[in-house]
Design an enzyme around this catalytic site. Sequence first.
Site, short mmCIF file in Angstrom:
data_model
loop_
_atom_site.label_atom_id
_atom_site.label_comp_id
_atom_site.label_asym_id
_atom_site.label_seq_id
_atom_site.Cartn_x
_atom_site.Cartn_y
_atom_site.Cartn_z
N GLU A 86 0.82 -1.27 -0.13
CA GLU A 86 -0.02 -0.11 0.06
C GLU A 86 0.82 1.28 -0.01
O GLU A 86 0.33 2.26 -0.10
CB GLU A 86 -0.87 -0.04 1.17
CG GLU A 86 -2.13 -0.90 1.21
CD GLU A 86 -2.90 -1.13 2.22
OE1 GLU A 86 -2.79 -0.69 3.30
OE2 GLU A 86 -4.10 -1.31 1.86
N GLU A 117 6.79 -22.11 7.18
CA GLU A 117 7.34 -21.22 8.42
C GLU A 117 8.20 -22.06 9.44
O GLU A 117 8.73 -21.08 10.15
CB GLU A 117 5.95 -20.91 9.37
CG GLU A 117 5.36 -21.78 10.03
CD GLU A 117 4.15 -21.20 10.94
OE1 GLU A 117 4.38 -21.19 12.08
OE2 GLU A 117 3.14 -20.84 10.33
#
Length: 277
Positions: A86, A117
């Site tokens: 963004e 992960e």
Amino acid sequence: MNIKEMKNKLTTEQASDYNDLEKMSTVELLSNMNAEDKTVPYAIEKAIPSIEKLVDVIFEKMSNGGRLFYIGAGTSGRLGVLDASECPPTYGVADDWVIGLIAGGDSALRKAVENAEDDTTLAWKDLQKFNINEDDVLIGIAASGTTPYVIGGVKKAKENNIVTGCITCNGASPLSLEVDYPIELIVGPEFVTGSTRMKAGTAQKLALNMISTTVMIKLGRVRGNKMIDMQLSNKKLVNRGVRMIMHEINVDEATASSLLLEHKSVRNAIDAYNLMK
């Protein structure tokens, strides 16, 4: 204490303060979740001194040509990618200035990637694709503070003289102990036990908003209170840009539209008009 033992002590993994959720009415569920969410800003408030220290070092590094990296897995990774993605449309910066990486790659944004992960070496491999170096800053995001992908990444970064920070929701976690600038947002047990996409995710999102927004303001990407470098990628944003110009230099809509069309950005339109005066 190993990571398995540590997880048994994490506040984010403790049992919910609510029970028999399936017996609650809709309004009870919503009201109780909302009551828990109201506690999140207070956790953020307590962490502002830690956030300030990290923001100041990011500003210093980025002022001298450095970049900001986020790494995370699952919800934490998605929030980092969201914040990074963004920055270009909001502040007109290059898309390689703030970079978000998630364990398992972009496909993990939509679907969990098995075991990604748990790989302690993968984050550094991901970061090396971007030639991360000591001019940059790396923030590891992990609600638990125990995610191997994130811990491995920040640890290797420190070995290479890269400034490191973290955003976690447990105190004195393995991740916090590895970084230069830890941010600990202690939100307590989740409404649904262990569901850190809830309060922990909200807290992380708020902290990321504060970090990137403050850095961009300090870097001059906001004038007054307006996003003068935003990308004009749709009609709504073009109209917003016109209104900004009208307000800033006190011209009518037609003049503002003409200036924006000619100069392609709010900043350039305002600066060009002021030079003509």
